[in-house]
Design a protein around this motif. Structure first.
Motif, PDB file in Angstrom:
ATOM      1  N   PRO A   1       1.012   6.281 -12.552  1.00 24.15           N
ATOM      2  CA  PRO A   1       0.947   6.117 -11.399  1.00 24.15           C
ATOM      3  C   PRO A   1      -0.192   6.930 -10.547  1.00 24.15           C
ATOM      4  O   PRO A   1      -0.665   7.959 -11.226  1.00 24.15           O
ATOM      5  N   ILE A   2      -0.555   6.832  -9.030  1.00 23.97           N
ATOM      6  CA  ILE A   2      -1.315   7.456  -8.641  1.00 23.97           C
ATOM      7  C   ILE A   2      -0.481   8.297  -7.906  1.00 23.97           C
ATOM      8  O   ILE A   2      -0.077   8.253  -7.413  1.00 23.97           O
ATOM      9  N   ARG A   3      -0.912  10.444  -7.900  1.00 19.42           N
ATOM     10  CA  ARG A   3      -0.208  11.180  -6.609  1.00 19.42           C
ATOM     11  C   ARG A   3      -0.404  11.209  -5.446  1.00 19.42           C
ATOM     12  O   ARG A   3      -0.399  11.290  -4.924  1.00 19.42           O
ATOM     13  N   MET A   4      -2.026  11.896  -5.690  1.00 24.34           N
ATOM     14  CA  MET A   4      -2.643  12.149  -4.308  1.00 24.34           C
ATOM     15  C   MET A   4      -3.927  10.940  -4.534  1.00 24.34           C
ATOM     16  O   MET A   4      -4.765  10.853  -5.437  1.00 24.34           O
ATOM     17  N   LEU A   5      -4.656  11.061  -3.426  1.00 21.09           N
ATOM     18  CA  LEU A   5      -5.631  10.889  -3.097  1.00 21.09           C
ATOM     19  C   LEU A   5      -6.433  11.198  -2.250  1.00 21.09           C
ATOM     20  O   LEU A   5      -5.809  12.783  -1.163  1.00 21.09           O
ATOM     21  N   ALA A   6      -8.232  11.574  -2.322  1.00 19.49           N
ATOM     22  CA  ALA A   6      -8.100  12.312  -1.148  1.00 19.49           C
ATOM     23  C   ALA A   6     -10.266  12.122  -1.082  1.00 19.49           C
ATOM     24  O   ALA A   6     -10.692  11.892  -1.803  1.00 19.49           O
ATOM     25  N   ALA A   7     -10.227  12.633   0.142  1.00 19.81           N
ATOM     26  CA  ALA A   7     -12.012  12.068   0.627  1.00 19.81           C
ATOM     27  C   ALA A   7     -12.683  12.880   1.249  1.00 19.81           C
ATOM     28  O   ALA A   7     -11.882  13.575   2.465  1.00 19.81           O
ATOM     29  N   GLY A   8     -13.587  13.265   1.379  1.00 18.78           N
ATOM     30  CA  GLY A   8     -14.628  13.829   1.673  1.00 18.78           C
ATOM     31  C   GLY A   8     -15.912  13.560   2.691  1.00 18.78           C
ATOM     32  O   GLY A   8     -15.993  12.196   2.625  1.00 18.78           O
ATOM     33  N   SER A   9     -16.615  14.566   2.464  1.00 27.66           N
ATOM     34  CA  SER A   9     -17.705  13.783   3.755  1.00 27.66           C
ATOM     35  C   SER A   9     -18.884  12.228   2.711  1.00 27.66           C
ATOM     36  O   SER A   9     -18.879  11.428   2.978  1.00 27.66           O
TER      37      SER A   9
ATOM     38  N   VAL B   1       0.472  -1.050   0.677  1.00 24.25           N
ATOM     39  CA  VAL B   1       0.051   0.204   0.323  1.00 24.25           C
ATOM     40  C   VAL B   1       1.393   1.243   0.018  1.00 24.25           C
ATOM     41  O   VAL B   1       1.789   0.802   0.986  1.00 24.25           O
ATOM     42  N   HIS B   2       0.347   2.090  -1.135  1.00 29.18           N
ATOM     43  CA  HIS B   2       1.103   3.587  -0.983  1.00 29.18           C
ATOM     44  C   HIS B   2       0.781   4.845  -0.273  1.00 29.18           C
ATOM     45  O   HIS B   2       1.219   5.538   0.233  1.00 29.18           O
ATOM     46  N   LEU B   3      -0.805   4.176  -1.102  1.00 33.15           N
ATOM     47  CA  LEU B   3      -1.323   6.127  -0.280  1.00 33.15           C
ATOM     48  C   LEU B   3      -2.634   5.528   0.341  1.00 33.15           C
ATOM     49  O   LEU B   3      -2.969   4.958  -0.062  1.00 33.15           O
ATOM     50  N   VAL B   4      -3.052   6.521   0.814  1.00 32.33           N
ATOM     51  CA  VAL B   4      -4.356   6.094   1.610  1.00 32.33           C
ATOM     52  C   VAL B   4      -5.432   7.208   1.769  1.00 32.33           C
ATOM     53  O   VAL B   4      -4.500   8.333   2.017  1.00 32.33           O
ATOM     54  N   ALA B   5      -6.625   7.764   2.247  1.00 29.26           N
ATOM     55  CA  ALA B   5      -7.396   8.169   2.114  1.00 29.26           C
ATOM     56  C   ALA B   5      -8.766   8.590   2.972  1.00 29.26           C
ATOM     57  O   ALA B   5      -8.932   7.120   2.049  1.00 29.26           O
ATOM     58  N   CYS B   6      -8.862   9.067   3.862  1.00 33.21           N
ATOM     59  CA  CYS B   6     -10.253   8.468   4.491  1.00 33.21           C
ATOM     60  C   CYS B   6     -11.407   9.720   4.536  1.00 33.21           C
ATOM     61  O   CYS B   6     -11.074  10.682   4.710  1.00 33.21           O
ATOM     62  N   GLY B   7     -12.554   9.256   4.351  1.00 33.55           N
ATOM     63  CA  GLY B   7     -13.575  10.415   3.964  1.00 33.55           C
ATOM     64  C   GLY B   7     -14.799   9.669   4.734  1.00 33.55           C
ATOM     65  O   GLY B   7     -14.094   9.659   6.020  1.00 33.55           O
TER      66      GLY B   7
ATOM     67  N   TYR C   1     -16.751  18.739   3.835  1.00 38.56           N
ATOM     68  CA  TYR C   1     -18.197  18.298   3.661  1.00 38.56           C
ATOM     69  C   TYR C   1     -18.494  18.523   2.628  1.00 38.56           C
ATOM     70  O   TYR C   1     -19.239  16.979   1.584  1.00 38.56           O
ATOM     71  N   TYR C   2     -18.805  19.951   2.209  1.00 46.06           N
ATOM     72  CA  TYR C   2     -19.636  19.889   0.932  1.00 46.06           C
ATOM     73  C   TYR C   2     -18.598  21.007   0.114  1.00 46.06           C
ATOM     74  O   TYR C   2     -19.214  21.793  -1.306  1.00 46.06           O
ATOM     75  N   HIS C   3     -17.785  21.280  -0.067  1.00 46.98           N
ATOM     76  CA  HIS C   3     -16.904  21.526  -1.138  1.00 46.98           C
ATOM     77  C   HIS C   3     -15.287  21.202  -1.405  1.00 46.98           C
ATOM     78  O   HIS C   3     -15.024  20.097  -0.369  1.00 46.98           O
ATOM     79  N   SER C   4     -15.042  21.473  -1.995  1.00 42.52           N
ATOM     80  CA  SER C   4     -13.349  20.995  -2.709  1.00 42.52           C
ATOM     81  C   SER C   4     -12.199  21.847  -3.256  1.00 42.52           C
ATOM     82  O   SER C   4     -13.155  23.164  -3.639  1.00 42.52           O
ATOM     83  N   ALA C   5     -11.329  21.601  -3.259  1.00 46.40           N
ATOM     84  CA  ALA C   5     -10.192  22.429  -3.883  1.00 46.40           C
ATOM     85  C   ALA C   5      -8.869  21.939  -4.464  1.00 46.40           C
ATOM     86  O   ALA C   5      -8.645  20.793  -3.822  1.00 46.40           O
TER      87      ALA C   5
END
Length: 534
Positions: A142-150, A90-96, A200-204
């Motif tokens: 290749p994946i550089r970054m993961l992100a997760a929201g609500s 495992v290389h990257l992880v993100a939690c919503g 939560y309800y917006h991203s950047a």
């Protein structure tokens, strides 16, 4: 997995937990791995993911939707290796909020947990209790970054392509009028992208040349956009007022933090102090620089629902915002909201490597290793406090008393727990004596005439009648006061130390529930809202 003593922490570092992490009965704690080294961390609402240097994934915390990926919905209170991935590194992880994303060293992307809006990217809205592979990423490099929201997810490729999926009711995955997407969709701004964050309800997102774009829910200024841009909030919009190139961005529940080479900018809601601009800034519709950092440079920013954490290039950790559950890491008894960046003194002996605030309001996890005592000295900012205020001997706070040990016992959660088990707590008479001493020392903080008049005027509930039914006194930041001469209303801040003393007295109330004084003390604080010297 190991232990407690500070000097036993290995040179490779440890994981520190604060708030409702589900680890160690939610008491501020730490752990490390005997045969591996923690390297990356991520937090959801009440669950945590940890990647080691050997590529193993450990999970713990709430599991109501299967977000731990362990094949069940059972809450796990200690870090547990996901054995189903033992053949992968495992290389990257993100939690919503209630789901988890991961990427392996080979570029495979997996997801598990809640899926009500298609945030797992598997083409449906059915939840999963074990990690399932999102096939389309196999061919994207290749994946550089993961992100997760609500209820949202994002994956950024090394080539600068951004893919988002999940809930789009507010435009938070940038797909215009679509209500949601159950499989990854590309989001483009015409140039390669280097960073992404989901709130939560917006991203950047940030482009490779440092331009910041925001999209999603437009309330309270958290997009940092001009009035003319807000109608187009469902697709990425350029934030024009930050003139320097942005290198990182983090989205919270109602606020956003942007990092440039020299400054930290915050915007959006600030009612808990999460903007770091002081007690009177409840909202900022345009980015404002946080003025605290003059000597050290901030190198990492992260957001929880209503709090913010930053790491400096010297390895120091600062937190500000909502202090509930003790998640700011400022002391076991300190649940106070912080309105400016506040140094976490317990990490002065460490180099903080990473911090993860959850997509939720409950906990914070820190990765840190011991600082070399022979290395360079730590550079502090002006006004930094290097000891936990609530860790000071209570005789310093309340005046000299023959029974200061009783006060210390009543105000220490850890000792309280031990005494409940061991049955060592003193009897009723001793408890009442301690409360009387506490009351006397508290009143000694005020001029005699002021204290007497205050007590006489607080024999009924007039002082708190206007507060409604709220019980969230510890997070109250301001109180309303009426001028009897002209009936005008003014809003006055409840100072930090007032919060601290109030918390201490409520702790004492927990030990001595029969006391008649606690309500009077609380009322006195609300009525006078005095400022105590530190």
């Amino acid at each position: 997995m190991a232990g407690e003593a500070e000097d036993e922490i290995p040179e490779s570092g440890a994981v520190f937990t604060f708030g409702k992490s589900k680890f160690a009965d939610n008491v501020p704690s730490k752990f490390w791995l005997k045969n591996d080294v923690p390297s990356k961390i991520a937090c959801g609402d009440e669950h945590t993911a940890l990647i080691t240097e050997n590529g193993k994934l450990f999970m713990f915390g709430s599991n109501n939707w299967g977000q731990l990926g362990l094949g069940s919905k059972v809450t796990v209170n200690k870090p547990t290796c996901v054995k189903a991935l033992k053949s992968e590194k495992v290389h990257l992880v993100a939690c919503g909020r209630n789901h988890t994303l991961l990427c392996t060293a080979q570029g495979k992307v997996f997801a598990s947990g809640g899926n009500s809006e298609g945030q797992l990217g598997l083409g449906d809205c059915d939840e999963r209790t074990s990690f399932q592979r999102i096939q389309m990423f196999d061919s994207l490099g290749p994946i550089r970054m993961l992100a997760a929201g609500s209820n949202t997810s994002a994956a950024l490729t090394e080539s600068g392509k951004l893919f988002m999926w999940g809930d789009n009711t507010e435009g938070q995955i940038g797909l215009g009028k679509e209500s949601h997407a159950s499989s990854p969709q590309e989001v483009s701004v015409g140039r390669p992208i280097s960073w992404v964050s989901c709130g939560y309800y917006h991203s950047a997102l940030v482009t490779v040349d440092g331009a910041l774009y925001t999209f999603g829910e437009r309330d309270s200024g958290k997009l940092g956009l001009g009035t003319d841009q807000l109608p187009r909030h469902r697709v990425p919009q350029l934030v024009k007022t930050i003139k320097e190139p942005v290198v990182q961005v983090a989205c919270g529940g109602g606020h956003t933090v942007a990092l440039t080479e020299d400054d930290v900018f915050t915007f959006g809601l600030g009612q808990f102090g999460q903007l770091g601009h002081g007690t009177f800034i409840f909202e900022s519709r345009l980015p404002r620089p946080v003025g605290h950092f003059k000597k050290g440079r901030v190198c990492q920013v992260t957001c929880g629902e209503n709090h913010t954490a930053v790491i400096t290039d010297g390895g120091l950790l600062y937190t500000f915002g909502d202090g509930r559950h003790g998640k700011l890491g400022l002391g076991e008894e300190n649940f106070t909201n912080q309105f400016k960046p506040t140094l976490c003194p317990r990490f002065l002996k460490y180099i903080v490597q990473a911090v993860s605030a959850p997509c939720g309001g409950c906990h914070m996890v820190v990765l840190a290793r011991p600082r070399d005592p022979t290395g360079a000295s730590v550079t502090l900012e002006d006004g930094d406090v290097t000891e936990d205020f609530l860790e000071k001997p209570y005789v310093e706070l309340l005046g000299d008393t023959a029974d200061s040990s009783s006060l210390q016992r009543s105000l220490s959660a850890r000792v309280r727990r031990r005494e409940r088990v061991g049955g060592e707590l003193g009897g009723t008479k001793s408890a009442c004596d301690s409360q009387d001493k506490l009351w006397t020392n508290f009143l000694s903080c005020f001029p005699a005439d002021e204290a007497d008049s205050a007590v006489e005027s607080l024999t009924d509930t007039d002082s708190v009648r206007g507060l409604g039914e709220t019980t969230d006194f510890l997070n109250m930041t301001h109180v309303m006061k009426m001028d009897p001469s002209d009936k005008s209303l003014t809003l006055s801040p409840v100072q930090k130390v007032t919060h601290t003393l109030l918390l201490s007295f409520l702790r004492a109330k927990e030990e001595f529930p029969s006391s008649r004084h606690t309500f009077l003390i609380f009322s006195l604080l609300i009525s006078l809202h005095v400022s105590f010297p530190l």
